[in-house]
Design a protein around this motif. Structure first.
Motif, PDB file in Angstrom:
ATOM      1  N   MET A   1      -5.559 -10.897  -9.521  1.00 62.40           N
ATOM      2  CA  MET A   1      -5.207 -11.225  -8.134  1.00 62.40           C
ATOM      3  C   MET A   1      -5.181  -9.936  -7.306  1.00 62.40           C
ATOM      4  N   SER A   2      -5.810  -9.978  -6.122  1.00 64.89           N
ATOM      5  CA  SER A   2      -5.885  -8.783  -5.280  1.00 64.89           C
ATOM      6  C   SER A   2      -4.530  -8.480  -4.658  1.00 64.89           C
ATOM      7  N   GLU A   3      -4.364  -7.208  -4.276  1.00 65.43           N
ATOM      8  CA  GLU A   3      -3.128  -6.787  -3.641  1.00 65.43           C
ATOM      9  C   GLU A   3      -3.009  -7.404  -2.243  1.00 65.43           C
ATOM     10  N   PRO A   4      -1.786  -7.721  -1.788  1.00 66.60           N
ATOM     11  CA  PRO A   4      -1.619  -8.268  -0.435  1.00 66.60           C
ATOM     12  C   PRO A   4      -2.116  -7.280   0.612  1.00 66.60           C
ATOM     13  N   SER A   5      -2.732  -7.816   1.673  1.00 62.25           N
ATOM     14  CA  SER A   5      -3.231  -6.949   2.747  1.00 62.25           C
ATOM     15  C   SER A   5      -2.063  -6.418   3.569  1.00 62.25           C
ATOM     16  N   PRO A   6      -2.106  -5.136   3.940  1.00 64.40           N
ATOM     17  CA  PRO A   6      -1.039  -4.604   4.793  1.00 64.40           C
ATOM     18  C   PRO A   6      -1.112  -5.212   6.181  1.00 64.40           C
ATOM     19  N   ASP A   7       0.008  -5.181   6.883  1.00 67.68           N
ATOM     20  CA  ASP A   7       0.047  -5.722   8.234  1.00 67.68           C
ATOM     21  C   ASP A   7      -0.818  -4.871   9.163  1.00 67.68           C
ATOM     22  N   VAL A   8      -1.252  -5.469  10.275  1.00 64.09           N
ATOM     23  CA  VAL A   8      -1.993  -4.723  11.292  1.00 64.09           C
ATOM     24  C   VAL A   8      -1.053  -3.673  11.875  1.00 64.09           C
ATOM     25  N   PRO A   9      -1.486  -2.408  12.001  1.00 63.22           N
ATOM     26  CA  PRO A   9      -0.599  -1.364  12.522  1.00 63.22           C
ATOM     27  C   PRO A   9      -0.050  -1.725  13.902  1.00 63.22           C
ATOM     28  N   ALA A  10       1.237  -1.491  14.082  1.00 61.12           N
ATOM     29  CA  ALA A  10       1.874  -1.843  15.352  1.00 61.12           C
ATOM     30  C   ALA A  10       1.248  -1.105  16.522  1.00 61.12           C
ATOM     31  N   GLU A  11       0.774   0.128  16.272  1.00 61.33           N
ATOM     32  CA  GLU A  11       0.208   0.921  17.369  1.00 61.33           C
ATOM     33  C   GLU A  11      -1.137   0.378  17.848  1.00 61.33           C
ATOM     34  N   ALA A  12      -1.736  -0.575  17.127  1.00 57.53           N
ATOM     35  CA  ALA A  12      -2.987  -1.195  17.577  1.00 57.53           C
ATOM     36  C   ALA A  12      -2.747  -2.199  18.706  1.00 57.53           C
ATOM     37  N   TRP A  13      -1.522  -2.704  18.834  1.00 59.30           N
ATOM     38  CA  TRP A  13      -1.181  -3.690  19.877  1.00 59.30           C
ATOM     39  C   TRP A  13      -2.211  -4.818  19.925  1.00 59.30           C
ATOM     40  N   SER A  14      -2.451  -5.428  18.766  1.00 52.92           N
ATOM     41  CA  SER A  14      -3.448  -6.492  18.669  1.00 52.92           C
ATOM     42  C   SER A  14      -2.873  -7.878  18.938  1.00 52.92           C
TER      43      SER A  14
END
Length: 320
Positions: A1-14
């Motif tokens: 099982m692959s590792e969980p994806s990290p969250d989108v960086p907060a500084e990207a303001w996506s």
């Protein structure tokens, strides 16, 4: 099982998150009939419908894309709302720019990361969210809004979508209360793109021309054919823009089940017309059109702006 994806960086303001749902996020529930429900996840709270209730705690901590069953047996699909889903269900002051038009504006007005963009008419903040995502935290979006109550609604919706921390806002956004015609010259700098979502964009053409960099784009969003004609002819008559390009987009879904393939019964028809034009360099004019206007296009019944290469109407002889 692959590792969980990290969250989108907060500084990207996506406005986007990865990973398990967490308290304070908004979710979108879809029932078996396709009805949608959007709400904020709050620990200890319940969602109620005609199919019973659901505990928010059942959803917090789970990866989106799952089905939950209510106390009365109703099934709901759970995802975070996409931007196009958020804007059609968010609280409204003014009417929103629909996703199909916002997508056209971002693509055909060529809104890019780092761009300096001005928006006239923040409305409820729908187009603002798309523009902010396109310019990114290193661009600049200045939104002018005449009505304070609309500005307040837009501010709340933008803060909600981008999960702005208490007391802060998107770093690229400058929301100003006032008239574009007065506020644009006061910026004191040229900009790359100007979006006009207002009743009379033709009255702003001169200040828009002064504010746009050579090669910059103006895009007008208007609802009626009379508005469309007036803004196109005013841009054309000004002489400092390329030939205006007007269009509208229609979206039709399709029903696909085995051999039953046909157009759907629902269609997003006319919402608005869009017009784009590019700013010429100072002192330059576009080449003269070689195609003559249709007979009667600028006849006695036409009262709008007249392009320079269209001869003036002959005035009737008073004695006759």
């Amino acid at each position: 099982m692959s590792e969980p994806s990290p969250d989108v960086p907060a500084e990207a303001w996506s406005g986007v998150h990865r990973g398990p749902l967490r308290e304070g996020e908004w979710v979108r529930l879809t029932d078996q009939k396709g009805r949608k429900h959007n709400f904020e996840l709050v620990a200890g709270k319940r969602f109620f419908s005609n199919k019973g209730h659901l505990d928010h705690d059942e959803m917090i901590g789970r990866d989106e894309g799952f089905t939950v069953t209510s106390s009365a047996g109703g099934q709901y699909l759970v995802f975070r709302p996409l931007l196009n889903e958020f804007v059609v269900s968010m609280p409204r002051g003014a009417a929103v720019v629909y996703p199909k038009d916002a997508a056209q504006i971002v693509a055909l007005a060529d809104i890019y990361p780092g761009a300096r963009v001005v928006e006239a008419g923040a409305g409820s903040g729908a187009l603002t969210c798309s523009l902010l995502r396109a310019v990114g935290p290193w661009g600049r979006l200045t939104s002018f809004e005449l009505r304070e109550e609309f500005a307040d609604v837009a501010r709340r919706n933008v803060h909600q979508f981008f999960s702005a921390p208490e007391g802060s806002t998107h770093p690229a956004w400058d929301l100003r209360l006032g008239d574009l015609k007065e506020g644009l010259p006061a910026l004191g700098t040229q900009v790359d793109r100007i979006i006009l979502d207002m009743l009379d964009p033709w009255n702003c053409v001169d200040v828009v021309a002064d504010a746009l960099v050579p090669g910059g784009i103006v895009c007008a969003y208007v609802a009626t054919t009379t508005q469309l004609s007036r803004v196109v002819e005013t841009l054309r008559t000004h002489g400092g823009f390329t030939e205006p390009q007007p269009w509208e987009s229609l979206v039709r879904d399709w029903h696909v089940e085995g051999l039953a393939v046909r157009p759907g019964h629902k269609m997003i028809g006319h919402t608005a017309f869009l017009v784009t034009a590019r700013r010429m360099a100072p002192g330059e004019r576009p080449p003269r059109k070689t195609r003559r206007p249709a007979p009667g296009a600028y006849g006695p019944d036409y009262t709008g702006p007249r392009p320079a290469d269209v001869p003036p109407l002959e005035q009737p002889d008073a004695d006759a």
